[in-house]
Design an enzyme around this catalytic site. Structure first.
Site, PDB file in Angstrom:
ATOM      1  N   GLU A   1       5.105 -85.933   6.216  1.00  0.00           N
ATOM      2  CA  GLU A   1       7.143 -85.895   7.179  1.00  0.00           C
ATOM      3  C   GLU A   1       7.285 -85.060   7.290  1.00  0.00           C
ATOM      4  OE1 GLU A   1      10.199 -87.460   8.717  1.00  0.00           O
ATOM      5  OE2 GLU A   1       7.809 -88.274   8.832  1.00  0.00           O
TER       6      GLU A   1
ATOM      7  N   TYR B   1       5.684 -82.025   7.939  1.00  0.00           N
ATOM      8  CA  TYR B   1       5.452 -81.338   9.477  1.00  0.00           C
ATOM      9  C   TYR B   1       5.370 -82.303  10.446  1.00  0.00           C
ATOM     10  CZ  TYR B   1       3.525 -78.076   5.776  1.00  0.00           C
ATOM     11  OH  TYR B   1       3.225 -77.169   4.637  1.00  0.00           O
TER      12      TYR B   1
ATOM     13  N   TRP C   1      17.262 -89.583  -1.024  1.00  0.00           N
ATOM     14  CA  TRP C   1      16.747 -89.910   0.359  1.00  0.00           C
ATOM     15  C   TRP C   1      15.069 -90.435  -0.329  1.00  0.00           C
ATOM     16  CZ3 TRP C   1      13.284 -87.761   2.558  1.00  0.00           C
ATOM     17  CH2 TRP C   1      11.718 -86.671   3.134  1.00  0.00           C
TER      18      TRP C   1
ATOM     19  N   ASP D   1       4.229 -91.995  34.323  1.00  0.00           N
ATOM     20  CA  ASP D   1       5.234 -92.222  33.148  1.00  0.00           C
ATOM     21  C   ASP D   1       4.397 -92.393  31.733  1.00  0.00           C
ATOM     22  OD1 ASP D   1       7.358 -93.989  31.641  1.00  0.00           O
ATOM     23  OD2 ASP D   1       8.607 -95.133  33.288  1.00  0.00           O
TER      24      ASP D   1
ATOM     25  N   THR E   1       1.048 -71.307  10.001  1.00  0.00           N
ATOM     26  CA  THR E   1       2.149 -70.655   9.281  1.00  0.00           C
ATOM     27  C   THR E   1       2.102 -69.817  10.357  1.00  0.00           C
ATOM     28  OG1 THR E   1       2.751 -72.586   7.905  1.00  0.00           O
ATOM     29  CG2 THR E   1       4.523 -71.423   9.284  1.00  0.00           C
TER      30      THR E   1
ATOM     31  N   SER F   1       7.073 -72.026  21.575  1.00  0.00           N
ATOM     32  CA  SER F   1       5.983 -71.671  22.008  1.00  0.00           C
ATOM     33  C   SER F   1       6.077 -72.077  23.724  1.00  0.00           C
ATOM     34  CB  SER F   1       4.370 -72.717  21.700  1.00  0.00           C
ATOM     35  OG  SER F   1       4.190 -71.886  20.235  1.00  0.00           O
TER      36      SER F   1
ATOM     37  N   SER G   1       8.499 -96.138  14.776  1.00  0.00           N
ATOM     38  CA  SER G   1       8.312 -94.454  15.140  1.00  0.00           C
ATOM     39  C   SER G   1       6.395 -94.151  14.877  1.00  0.00           C
ATOM     40  CB  SER G   1       7.488 -93.381  13.273  1.00  0.00           C
ATOM     41  OG  SER G   1       8.964 -93.281  13.117  1.00  0.00           O
TER      42      SER G   1
ATOM     43  N   HIS H   1       3.209 -80.631  -5.112  1.00  0.00           N
ATOM     44  CA  HIS H   1       3.381 -79.351  -5.137  1.00  0.00           C
ATOM     45  C   HIS H   1       5.233 -80.120  -5.252  1.00  0.00           C
ATOM     46  CE1 HIS H   1       4.160 -78.626  -0.244  1.00  0.00           C
ATOM     47  NE2 HIS H   1       4.843 -79.603  -0.950  1.00  0.00           N
ATOM     48  N   HIS H   2       5.250 -80.816  -4.415  1.00  0.00           N
ATOM     49  CA  HIS H   2       7.072 -81.581  -5.121  1.00  0.00           C
ATOM     50  C   HIS H   2       7.097 -81.794  -6.504  1.00  0.00           C
ATOM     51  CE1 HIS H   2       8.410 -81.787  -0.799  1.00  0.00           C
ATOM     52  NE2 HIS H   2       6.758 -82.181  -0.484  1.00  0.00           N
TER      53      HIS H   2
ATOM     54  N   HIS I   1      23.225 -89.645   3.696  1.00  0.00           N
ATOM     55  CA  HIS I   1      22.925 -88.454   4.786  1.00  0.00           C
ATOM     56  C   HIS I   1      21.534 -87.490   4.865  1.00  0.00           C
ATOM     57  CE1 HIS I   1      23.336 -84.233   5.654  1.00  0.00           C
ATOM     58  NE2 HIS I   1      22.879 -83.520   4.959  1.00  0.00           N
TER      59      HIS I   1
END
Length: 536
Positions: A266, A268, A152, A116, A339, A279, A181, A313-314, A87
């Site tokens: 990632e 962000y 994940w 293009d 932010t 915006s 990506s 911070h994780h 998931h």
């Protein structure tokens, strides 16, 4: 400074001459397999991401059905772990990121007056490898021993010593997603730098283009880090290395450092394009120029820069030195400043504007309020001593989903409602759109808001069973989850109905909308801006 209503010299920007190098257009499936047109590739990305959104959502329904009551009801714990893992992977790499890439493909050339994307063949390739990556990931669920079941974030040693044989497929599919990506990001940068219309200076770029340019640099910087860490997982598991195995001189905590050095930028990558969308929408429906355009550009760039120095911070509970914990705590609090600048600028844009509440604006307003809730709970998680209580509880799940569902996903829906008439040439049913909005808004808060309290009371995440005192709130949360999932079928019905026909859309669909994309007819012709418009 805001993009003014463009003045177009020469032929109307909407006119398109016959493209001599496209002699016989293939039809049917071959048209989509071989297309190099940015609009068709954008549509492919958007449909693919929506299909993945439904697949990932179905897995979330399995999770919430199992958690409806305490005890083990429907699935065994190993399969539950596969659902939480896949998931997460599908929603991040299969739903949110391809949706933003689809919007970039569709809108960036229209917004900067380019014919293009700069590298059309690579554009085709970067899309068509994605279905194979996700077929491989989903196929691993049917292997003996099941699919990836280590979260994940695939922490070692769960993904190395204790994982099943499907790990090789998981690693290969993540590599392919990363390659896609990086190619998409290179294409975005080259297009924006080289193909802007005459007079489209840097500080006249629409903010969606700016946010995507900065996002593309982030992607190129961090995707190789992800490739490196999954390759180390692969060699630890199959080739006898011990990067993350203490018995061989490695360090499992090093995995977390490398992963989150990718993982925080990632986050962000999945929210900066959303800032660009909001915006564009807020000024259009406030009928005012965006407040503080330049400060928005600088805020976006500073968020991208700061995102590289907050990764740990994780990891406050891994036993880091206090000096490191203080450093990451202050940096995390610092990143909330740019932010906050964005939120204040959106509010200032609406202040004393002539606001109307069509579907895009409603989703944009919901985004601003709910994303701010996610940001505030993020600030709570940034405070090291308090994080020891929050860590790995449902409080983190609530925070993360407020940022990514009511943040990224709501912004993608806002963008779809804003530009859908431009893509299809038809106006959609405003009634269905409002139904979709209110059902989503109510259900998403019933789903995620109570999770804060579950987490504060100590319910750990990623578990199929839980203590009896959490039963009532979990039932409420699960009902919210099912309602939110079903609400997205309204959106599917609305899009199909809109594609098939309806009231014709004018070139400029919304009164207050500004920008080059509103100077071309609706639906946007296959080839636009063969004669570059001149922006004055």
């Amino acid at each position: 400074m805001e993009l003014a209503e463009p003045l177009v010299d020469g032929p109307d920007a909407g006119e398109h001459s016959h493209d001599d190098h496209h002699h016989a257009q293939p039809s049917g499936i071959m048209r989509w397999l071989l297309t190099t047109n940015h609009k068709e590739i954008g549509s492919l990305y958007l449909w693919f991401s929506f299909i993945m959104f439904l697949v990932g959502g179905a897995m979330a329904m399995v999770i919430r059905a199992e958690l409806f009551q305490p005890g083990l009801q429907l699935v065994d714990p190993h399969f539950f772990n596969q659902m939480t893992t896949v998931h997460g992977l599908i929603m991040v790499f299969g739903a949110v990121m391809p949706a933003f890439t689809g919007l970039a493909n569709w809108m960036i050339p229209l917004m900067i007056g380019a014919p293009d994307m700069a590298l059309p063949r690579m554009n085709n390739w970067s899309f068509w490898i994605l279905p194979f990556a996700f077929a491989m990931l989903l196929g691993s669920l049917f292997m003996e021993g099941g699919g990836p079941a280590f979260g994940w974030t695939f922490y070692a040693p769960l993904s190395t010593t204790y994982s099943g044989d499907s790990t090789a497929l998981f690693v290969f599919s993540v590599h392919i997603m990363g390659i896609s990506s990086i190619m998409g990001a290179i294409n975005v940068i080259v297009t924006i730098v080289n193909l802007r219309a005459p007079g489209m200076t840097w500080m006249k770029l629409p903010l969606f283009v700016w946010t995507w340019l900065i996002t593309a640099f982030l992607l190129i910087a961090v995707m190789p880090v992800l490739a490196g860490v999954v390759t180390m997982v692969l060699t630890d598991k199959y080739f006898g290395t011990s990067f993350f195995d203490a018995m061989g001189g490695g360090d499992p905590v090093m995995f977390q450092h490398i992963f989150w050095f990718f993982g925080h930028p990632e986050v962000y990558i999945m929210i900066l394009p959303a800032f660009g969308i909001i915006s564009a929408i807020v000024p259009a429906f406030s009928r005012k120029p965006l407040f503080g355009y330049a400060s928005m550009v600088y805020a976006t760039a500073s968020i991208a820069g700061l995102s590289f120095i907050v990764w740990a911070h994780h990891m406050f509970t891994t036993g880091m030195p206090v000096a490191a914990e203080l450093f990451f705590m202050y940096c995390t609090m610092l990143i909330s400043v740019p932010t906050g600048v964005k939120v204040f600028n959106w509010v200032a844009t609406m202040w004393r504007g002539a606001i109307s509440f069509e579907a895009p604006m409603m989703f944009a307003l919901a985004f601003i309020v709910l994303f701010t809730i996610g940001g505030l709970s993020g600030l709570m998680l940034a405070i090291t001593p308090v994080d020891f209580q929050y860590h790995d509880t449902y409080f983190v799940v609530a925070h993360f989903h407020y940022v990514l569902v009511t943040g990224a996903v709501f912004s993608i829906m806002a963008a779809a409602y804003y530009w859908l008439p431009k893509w299809t040439g038809h106006m959609y049913s405003e009634t269905l759109a409002k139904w979709h909005f209110w059902c989503s808004l109510v259900s998403v808060n019933v789903l995620f808001f109570p999770m804060h309290f579950l987490g504060l009371a100590g319910m750990p995440r990623r578990i199929p069973d839980y203590a009896l005192q959490f039963a009532d709130i979990n039932q409420v949360v699960s009902i919210g989850g099912f309602a939110f999932g079903l609400s997205q079928l309204i959106f599917l019905a609305l899009v199909i109905k809109c594609v098939r026909g309806g009231q014709e859309a004018p070139a400029k669909v919304w009164d207050g909308a500004e920008g080059l994309e509103w100077t071309v007819p609706s639906p946007a012709p296959l080839h636009t801006f063969d004669t570059p418009p001149v922006v004055r």
